[in-house]
Design an enzyme around this catalytic site. Structure first.
Site, short mmCIF file in Angstrom:
data_model
loop_
_atom_site.label_atom_id
_atom_site.label_comp_id
_atom_site.label_asym_id
_atom_site.label_seq_id
_atom_site.Cartn_x
_atom_site.Cartn_y
_atom_site.Cartn_z
CB SER A 79 -0.88 -0.02 1.25
OG SER A 79 -1.49 1.22 1.47
CD GLU A 104 -0.28 4.59 -13.80
OE1 GLU A 104 -0.54 5.26 -14.81
OE2 GLU A 104 -0.92 4.71 -12.72
CE LYS A 146 -22.35 7.62 -3.45
NZ LYS A 146 -23.69 7.18 -3.85
#
Length: 179
Positions: A38, A68, A89
């Site tokens: 991460s 990437e 969302k």
């Protein structure tokens, strides 16, 4: 979260941020999956993915993101599903990719020191359950779907407005619902 200065977020008709990700497999047997560290928490593993750019198709975005973030190229396969995260969302289009090329140095390894590592699918699920349960759901969905060698798609080809959505389970562990 890394945010590039020229990055534009895209949203669907219902206001969900459009994202794309890939489960990157070492082979078509789909028994080893590539996870990346991460950018926010370098000691935690995640499935590579990110936002869909304007005028970009989700499959192209998924391939770009793994290039990437993970430094790999490969054969983009089936759409596993569209995973909805109500809290954030997001709607994430998750694809299967068979890796054909691994770069020694790639954008995120150079810029932010991102790492990558191969995991057996069962081990990846355990690692992801701790801090990224939504990502673990991608692999759980893969296990529930068809065998990678029988040629059937786990998700029927449907237009966007009829696509399969898998809603992320609440933290209590309630199973995902499919609508």
């Amino acid at each position: 979260m890394k945010f590039k200065p020229n990055q534009t977020r895209t949203y669907d008709r219902e206001g969900f941020k459009k994202r794309a990700a890939c489960l990157c497999f070492r082979s078509e047997q789909e028994d080893e999956v590539l996870l990346v560290s991460s950018s926010r928490y370098p000691d935690q593993w995640i499935v590579p993915g990110g936002g869909v750019e304007p005028e970009e198709e989700p499959g192209g975005a998924a391939a770009r993101e793994v290039y990437e973030e993970a430094g790999v190229k490969g054969k983009l396969g089936r759409l596993l599903g569209i995973f909805e995260n109500q809290d954030r969302k997001h709607r994430t289009y998750v694809y299967v990719l068979t890796v054909t090329e691994i770069l020694e140095d790639w954008e995120d390894s150079v810029n932010i020191g991102r790492k990558r590592e191969w995991f057996k699918v069962e081990d990846a699920i355990k690692v992801l359950q701790c801090h990224k349960p939504v990502h673990a759901e991608y692999l759980e969905r893969l296990k529930l779907g068809c065998s990678p060698t029988n040629g059937n798609s786990t998700v029927p080809s449907l237009p966007d407005n009829n696509a399969l959505f898998v809603t992320a389970a609440p933290p209590s562990g309630v199973p995902s619902s499919i609508r």
